[in-house]
Design a protein around this motif. Structure first.
Motif, mmCIF file in Angstrom:
data_model
loop_
_atom_site.group_PDB
_atom_site.id
_atom_site.type_symbol
_atom_site.label_atom_id
_atom_site.label_comp_id
_atom_site.label_asym_id
_atom_site.label_seq_id
_atom_site.Cartn_x
_atom_site.Cartn_y
_atom_site.Cartn_z
ATOM 1 N N GLN A 127 0.853 -1.196 0.000
ATOM 2 C CA GLN A 127 0.000 0.000 0.000
ATOM 3 C C GLN A 127 0.879 1.233 0.000
ATOM 4 O O GLN A 127 1.997 1.209 0.552
ATOM 5 N N ARG A 128 0.362 2.321 -0.608
ATOM 6 C CA ARG A 128 1.079 3.591 -0.597
ATOM 7 C C ARG A 128 0.129 4.713 -0.206
ATOM 8 O O ARG A 128 -1.046 4.709 -0.586
ATOM 9 N N GLY A 129 0.644 5.687 0.551
ATOM 10 C CA GLY A 129 -0.123 6.886 0.839
ATOM 11 C C GLY A 129 -0.316 7.708 -0.417
ATOM 12 O O GLY A 129 0.415 7.553 -1.403
ATOM 13 N N LYS A 130 -1.278 8.610 -0.385
ATOM 14 C CA LYS A 130 -1.645 9.341 -1.608
ATOM 15 C C LYS A 130 -0.531 10.245 -2.122
ATOM 16 O O LYS A 130 -0.529 10.607 -3.309
ATOM 17 N N ASN A 131 0.434 10.624 -1.270
ATOM 18 C CA ASN A 131 1.533 11.485 -1.722
ATOM 19 C C ASN A 131 2.751 10.710 -2.193
ATOM 20 O O ASN A 131 3.751 11.315 -2.597
ATOM 21 N N VAL A 132 2.701 9.391 -2.144
ATOM 22 C CA VAL A 132 3.881 8.567 -2.441
ATOM 23 C C VAL A 132 3.884 8.155 -3.915
ATOM 24 O O VAL A 132 2.944 7.522 -4.395
ATOM 25 N N GLU A 133 4.960 8.525 -4.612
ATOM 26 C CA GLU A 133 5.158 8.092 -5.998
ATOM 27 C C GLU A 133 6.153 6.936 -6.083
ATOM 28 O O GLU A 133 6.010 6.047 -6.922
ATOM 29 N N LYS A 134 7.161 6.950 -5.234
ATOM 30 C CA LYS A 134 8.146 5.892 -5.168
ATOM 31 C C LYS A 134 8.346 5.524 -3.704
ATOM 32 O O LYS A 134 8.292 6.397 -2.845
ATOM 33 N N PRO A 135 8.545 4.256 -3.404
ATOM 34 C CA PRO A 135 8.632 3.087 -4.277
ATOM 35 C C PRO A 135 7.270 2.645 -4.792
ATOM 36 O O PRO A 135 6.230 3.030 -4.240
ATOM 37 N N GLY A 136 7.275 1.820 -5.840
ATOM 38 C CA GLY A 136 6.044 1.344 -6.435
ATOM 39 C C GLY A 136 5.494 0.127 -5.721
ATOM 40 O O GLY A 136 6.190 -0.548 -4.959
ATOM 41 N N LEU A 137 4.233 -0.155 -5.971
ATOM 42 C CA LEU A 137 3.611 -1.357 -5.416
ATOM 43 C C LEU A 137 4.364 -2.600 -5.882
ATOM 44 O O LEU A 137 4.735 -2.706 -7.056
ATOM 45 N N GLY A 138 4.590 -3.511 -4.971
ATOM 46 C CA GLY A 138 5.277 -4.753 -5.283
ATOM 47 C C GLY A 138 6.789 -4.681 -5.241
ATOM 48 O O GLY A 138 7.456 -5.714 -5.351
ATOM 49 N N GLU A 139 7.367 -3.486 -5.076
ATOM 50 C CA GLU A 139 8.825 -3.375 -5.074
ATOM 51 C C GLU A 139 9.417 -3.912 -3.783
ATOM 52 O O GLU A 139 8.818 -3.828 -2.702
ATOM 53 N N HIS A 140 10.623 -4.455 -3.922
ATOM 54 C CA HIS A 140 11.392 -4.936 -2.778
ATOM 55 C C HIS A 140 12.046 -3.749 -2.098
ATOM 56 O O HIS A 140 12.855 -3.029 -2.691
ATOM 57 N N VAL A 141 11.678 -3.522 -0.840
ATOM 58 C CA VAL A 141 12.224 -2.403 -0.071
ATOM 59 C C VAL A 141 12.694 -2.920 1.291
ATOM 60 O O VAL A 141 12.345 -4.022 1.719
ATOM 61 N N ALA A 142 13.480 -2.100 1.964
ATOM 62 C CA ALA A 142 13.954 -2.440 3.300
ATOM 63 C C ALA A 142 14.040 -1.170 4.134
ATOM 64 O O ALA A 142 14.119 -0.058 3.602
ATOM 65 N N GLY A 143 14.034 -1.358 5.452
ATOM 66 C CA GLY A 143 14.091 -0.207 6.343
ATOM 67 C C GLY A 143 14.145 -0.663 7.791
ATOM 68 O O GLY A 143 14.331 -1.836 8.087
ATOM 69 N N PHE A 144 13.976 0.306 8.707
ATOM 70 C CA PHE A 144 13.985 -0.038 10.124
ATOM 71 C C PHE A 144 12.889 0.726 10.851
ATOM 72 O O PHE A 144 12.434 1.784 10.417
#
Length: 361
Positions: free
Chosen positions: A73-90
C-alpha cells in the motif's frame, strides 16, 4: 492485495506485562499520506529487540527493528517506491503500537525506505542493512556527530578513524563507509573476527582484550586519532576509547550517554551520544526519564543518505552482515532472542523469514 483489503488484523510479536511477549493478533497499521505499508518477508534481530522487552516494557507495542519486504500500500503522496517493489528499512520496535518489524506488515515513511536492486540481495541479506547502516551513517556523516566526508566524495586518506567493536553490526558498516569515504580505519575485535573486519576495509585491527591495546592504537596511528565511534559504549569501552584518542583530542560518538569517568579522563574530547531512532521523525520516550522530540534534521540526513543505498549495494561498495538463518519464522523468535541474550552472537546477524515472495498480498 485483495487479501489485505479484507483483513484488519495480523500476527505480530507484542510486548505484554511482566517482561514477556507473545505472538498474537494485532491491528494492521493504518498508513498516512507519506507512508508505505510493507508485507514483511524477512527480519534481522538486534540486541535492542530483547532489551526493549526486558527494560522499556511498553505493553502493547510491536517488537523488532530491521525488516525487508514488498510494498502493498502507498499513501496518496507517495510516488516511489512502487507497489510490489522490494524495499527495506527499520522501525523503533518496542515503542509504538503501529510500528515494529516483527509482524506480518510494517508501516514506514516512504522517504526512509530504500529500494533493493533486483537480483542483488535476498530479503534476508537486505534485512541486515538498515538500523546498522543508518547508525553508522549518522555517526560518520551527520554534521552534529563526526561530520566526515560522505560518498561519493572522498577524504585525502591521511586521517584515522577509530571504530571500537568492528565486528558488531554497526561496526561492520562503519568500517565499510569510513573506508569508502577515504579514511584509514583502526578497529578492535576478537581475534577470530580479525579477517572479517580486514575484508571490510579495516587498515589495522587489535584485540580489545589486549592490556596494551591503547598504546598499540596510539603507535599505529601516530597518536593522531581525532574521530572515533564506540559501538559498545560501556563504562570500560568509553574510557578505553577516550585514552586511545590522539594528542589533540577530537570527537567520540557513543551509543549511550557518556560516563563521568570517561569525560574526566579527556577534557579535550567531545563525547557525543547518538541514537538512530531520532531519524524516524517521531517523538518517543525511552525509559522513565528520557523524552525525545521529533528531530527533522536527523530524519533529513538519513533520508538523503538512503537515496544512495541502492547504488552502494548494486556496486558492491557496502555488503551485508553475515547471516545466521534461524528456521521457524516468527514462531522461532523467542528462541533466537534468548540465544542473543545468552551472548552467543558474534560477527553475524540472526535472520528469520516470515513468508515466501509469492505469498505477498
Amino acid at each position: 492485495m485483495m487479501e489485505l483489503a479484507s483483513r484488519q488484523y495480523m500476527q505480530a510479536v507484542v510486548i505484554r506485562e511482566g517482561r514477556t511477549f507473545a505472538i498474537q493478533d494485532h491491528p494492521i497499521p493504518l498508513i498516512d499520506d507519506n507512508d508505505v505499508l510493507v508485507r514483511v518477508v524477512a527480519v534481522a534481530q538486534n540486541p535492542s529487540d530483547w532489551k526493549f522487552i526486558d527494560s522499556s516494557q511498553n505493553v502493547g507495542t510491536i517488537v523488532g527493528c530491521d525488516w525487508s519486504g514488498q510494498v502493498v500500500q502507498r499513501g496518496k503522496n507517495v510516488e516511489k517506491p512502487g507497489l510490489g517493489e522490494h524495499v527495506a528499512g527499520f522501525a523503533m520496535g518496542g515503542t509504538f503500537v503501529d510500528s515494529g518489524a516483527f509482524a506480518e506488515y510494517v508501516k514506514a515513511p516512504a522517504e526512509l525506505v530504500w529500494t533493493v536492486p533486483q537480483g542483488v540481495l535476498s530479503h534476508e541479506q537486505a534485512a541486515t542493512m538498515n538500523g546498522g547502516v543508518c547508525t553508522a551513517a549518522q555517526c560518520l556523516y551527520h554534521p552534529q556527530r563526526l561530520g566526515l566526508v560522505e560518498p561519493p566524495d572522498r577524504a585525502d586518506g591521511s586521517e584515522w578513524v577509530l571504530i571500537y567493536g568492528g565486528s558488531s553490526s554497526v561496526g561492520q558498516y562503519a568500517i565499510q563507509l569510513a573506508h569508502l569515504s577515504g579514511y584509514k580505519v583502526v578497529t578492535t575485535a576478537s581475534p577470530h573476527n580479525f579477517e572479517l573486519v580486514k575484508s571490510l576495509g579495516a587498515d589495522a585491527v587489535y584485540d580489545y582484550n589486549d592490556p596494551d591495546v591503547v598504546a598499540t592504537i596510539k603507535r599505529a596511528t601516530g597518536d593522531s586519532v581525532r574521530y572515533a565511534i564506540d559501538t559498545q559504549s560501556t563504562k570500560d569501552t568509553q574510557q578505553l576509547c577516550a585514552r586511545a584518542m590522539g594528542a589533540s583530542g577530537g570527537k567520540l560518538i557513543l551509543m549511550f550517554p557518556p560516563t563521568f569517568k570517561a569525560k574526566k579522563l579527556r577534557k579535550d574530547v567531545e563525547f557525543i551520544p547518538t541514537l538512530v531512532y531520532t531519524a524516524l521523525g517521531r517523538p518517543f520516550v525511552l525509559g522513565p526519564q528520557a523524552q525525545y522530540a521529533a528531530q527533522p534534521k536527523d530524519r533529513a540526513q538519513i533520508a538523503s543518505f538512503l537515496k544512495k543505498m541502492a547504488d552502494l549495494v548494486r556496486d558492491g561498495l557496502v555488503v551485508p552482515n553475515r547471516i545466521k538463518f534461524w528456521e521457524g519464522g516468527m514462531q522461532a523468535i523467542p528462541e533466537g532472542l534468548q540465544y542473543m541474550r545468552d551472548g552467543k552472537v558474534s560477527g553475524e546477524k540472526i535472520v528469520y523469514r516470515f513468508c515466501a515472495d509469492s505469498d505477498v498480498s
